[in-house]
Design an enzyme around this catalytic site. Sequence first.
Site, PDB file in Angstrom:
ATOM      1  N   LYS A  14       0.710  -1.069   0.116  1.00  0.00           N
ATOM      2  CA  LYS A  14      -0.015  -0.103  -0.074  1.00  0.00           C
ATOM      3  C   LYS A  14       0.747   1.307  -0.003  1.00  0.00           C
ATOM      4  CE  LYS A  14      -2.186  -1.162   3.837  1.00  0.00           C
ATOM      5  NZ  LYS A  14      -1.803  -2.361   4.289  1.00  0.00           N
ATOM      6  N   ARG A  88      -9.840   0.418   8.788  1.00  0.00           N
ATOM      7  CA  ARG A  88      -9.679  -0.818   9.095  1.00  0.00           C
ATOM      8  C   ARG A  88     -10.624  -1.679   9.901  1.00  0.00           C
ATOM      9  NH1 ARG A  88      -3.364   0.251   8.964  1.00  0.00           N
ATOM     10  NH2 ARG A  88      -2.418  -1.451   9.395  1.00  0.00           N
ATOM     11  N   ARG A 127      11.286  -6.085   4.580  1.00  0.00           N
ATOM     12  CA  ARG A 127      11.090  -4.508   4.839  1.00  0.00           C
ATOM     13  C   ARG A 127      11.830  -4.300   6.069  1.00  0.00           C
ATOM     14  NH1 ARG A 127       5.204  -1.746   5.066  1.00  0.00           N
ATOM     15  NH2 ARG A 127       5.047  -2.759   7.005  1.00  0.00           N
ATOM     16  N   ARG A 133      11.231  -1.133  11.524  1.00  0.00           N
ATOM     17  CA  ARG A 133      10.027  -1.226  12.590  1.00  0.00           C
ATOM     18  C   ARG A 133      10.066  -2.619  13.181  1.00  0.00           C
ATOM     19  NH1 ARG A 133       4.716   0.007   8.807  1.00  0.00           N
ATOM     20  NH2 ARG A 133       3.902  -1.154  10.473  1.00  0.00           N
ATOM     21  N   ARG A 145      -0.607  -9.524  13.179  1.00  0.00           N
ATOM     22  CA  ARG A 145      -1.139  -8.496  12.489  1.00  0.00           C
ATOM     23  C   ARG A 145      -1.872  -9.012  11.270  1.00  0.00           C
ATOM     24  NH1 ARG A 145       4.043  -5.354  10.771  1.00  0.00           N
ATOM     25  NH2 ARG A 145       2.665  -3.942   9.626  1.00  0.00           N
TER      26      ARG A 145
HETATM   27  P1  AMP Z   1       0.522   0.290   9.270  1.00  0.00           P
HETATM   28  O1  AMP Z   1       1.645   1.473   9.013  1.00  0.00           O
HETATM   29  O2  AMP Z   1      -0.506   0.757   8.570  1.00  0.00           O
HETATM   30  O3  AMP Z   1       1.276  -1.010   9.220  1.00  0.00           O
HETATM   31  O4  AMP Z   1      -0.095   0.493  10.758  1.00  0.00           O
HETATM   32  C1  AMP Z   1       0.851   0.392  11.660  1.00  0.00           C
HETATM   33  C2  AMP Z   1       0.108   0.117  13.068  1.00  0.00           C
HETATM   34  O5  AMP Z   1      -0.639   1.441  13.395  1.00  0.00           O
HETATM   35  C3  AMP Z   1      -1.250  -1.005  12.913  1.00  0.00           C
HETATM   36  O6  AMP Z   1      -0.550  -2.065  13.200  1.00  0.00           O
HETATM   37  C4  AMP Z   1      -1.843  -0.569  14.110  1.00  0.00           C
HETATM   38  O7  AMP Z   1      -1.392  -0.782  15.252  1.00  0.00           O
HETATM   39  C5  AMP Z   1      -1.878   0.899  13.846  1.00  0.00           C
HETATM   40  N1  AMP Z   1      -2.812   1.478  12.941  1.00  0.00           N
HETATM   41  C6  AMP Z   1      -2.661   2.199  11.604  1.00  0.00           C
HETATM   42  N2  AMP Z   1      -3.870   2.538  11.062  1.00  0.00           N
HETATM   43  C7  AMP Z   1      -4.692   2.184  11.735  1.00  0.00           C
HETATM   44  C8  AMP Z   1      -6.298   2.050  11.906  1.00  0.00           C
HETATM   45  N3  AMP Z   1      -6.785   2.444  10.789  1.00  0.00           N
HETATM   46  N4  AMP Z   1      -6.745   1.477  12.863  1.00  0.00           N
HETATM   47  C9  AMP Z   1      -6.351   1.055  14.026  1.00  0.00           C
HETATM   48  N5  AMP Z   1      -5.046   1.010  14.042  1.00  0.00           N
HETATM   49  C10 AMP Z   1      -4.208   1.402  13.163  1.00  0.00           C
END
Ligand code: AMP
Length: 189
Positions: A14, A88, A127, A133, A145
């Site tokens: 994404k 999400r 990654r 991360r 996840r």
């Molecule tokens: P990402 O960078 O999109 O992989 O997001 C990293 C982490 O941020 C996720 O594993 C969640 O803990 C939190 N997070 C990001 N976006 C959301 C969302 N829309 N709803 C809930 N948690 C989120």
Amino acid sequence: MLNLVLFGPPGAGKGTQSEKLIGKYGLVHISTGDVFRALNPDSDLAKLAKSYSDKGNLVPDEITIEILENEVAKHPDAKGVIYDGFPRTNTQAEALDKFLSSKGSGITMMVALDVNEGELKTRLLSRAKVSGRADDADPDIIQTRIDNYNKQTAPVADFYKSQGKLRLIDGIGSIDEIFNRICTAIDKG
Ligand code: AMP
């Protein structure tokens, strides 16, 4: 306005595809994950978000929706927005619809990247070497996840499908091949 939800499990590409799409279509990119990571690490909000994300769990809807709405409000003149990693949950999808329709706007389409679980794990571990991360580096957290995605997030596709807005894209291939598939779907409308 072109408002895209870029959807898919962690590691689906994404972020990578968002970077290419903002250049081509002149869109603002909003990633809730990026917003959480950019918070002042000493703030209560950052600590709270991290307490969920470090374990691979979703941050509660109430907090995430507020963060998202604040972020959208920063770009009143946007030609369009890519929502990356949001919504999400179905609650988030409903909140986004309500928020956008109060502004006379709405989601144009959901572009959903389809990538199998084995490939997601390989991509996330690779990654981790550059992203730094912690949630990308630990196979148990990656599994949490992915499980949370399947349970809480995958149903959001049906929300947009019922509105005729879901476009399913094969997310396996080179970055440019996948980008071309997404552009074809967007240009078709
Ligand atoms: P990402 O960078 O999109 O992989 O997001 C990293 C982490 O941020 C996720 O594993 C969640 O803990 C939190 N997070 C990001 N976006 C959301 C969302 N829309 N709803 C809930 N948690 C989120």
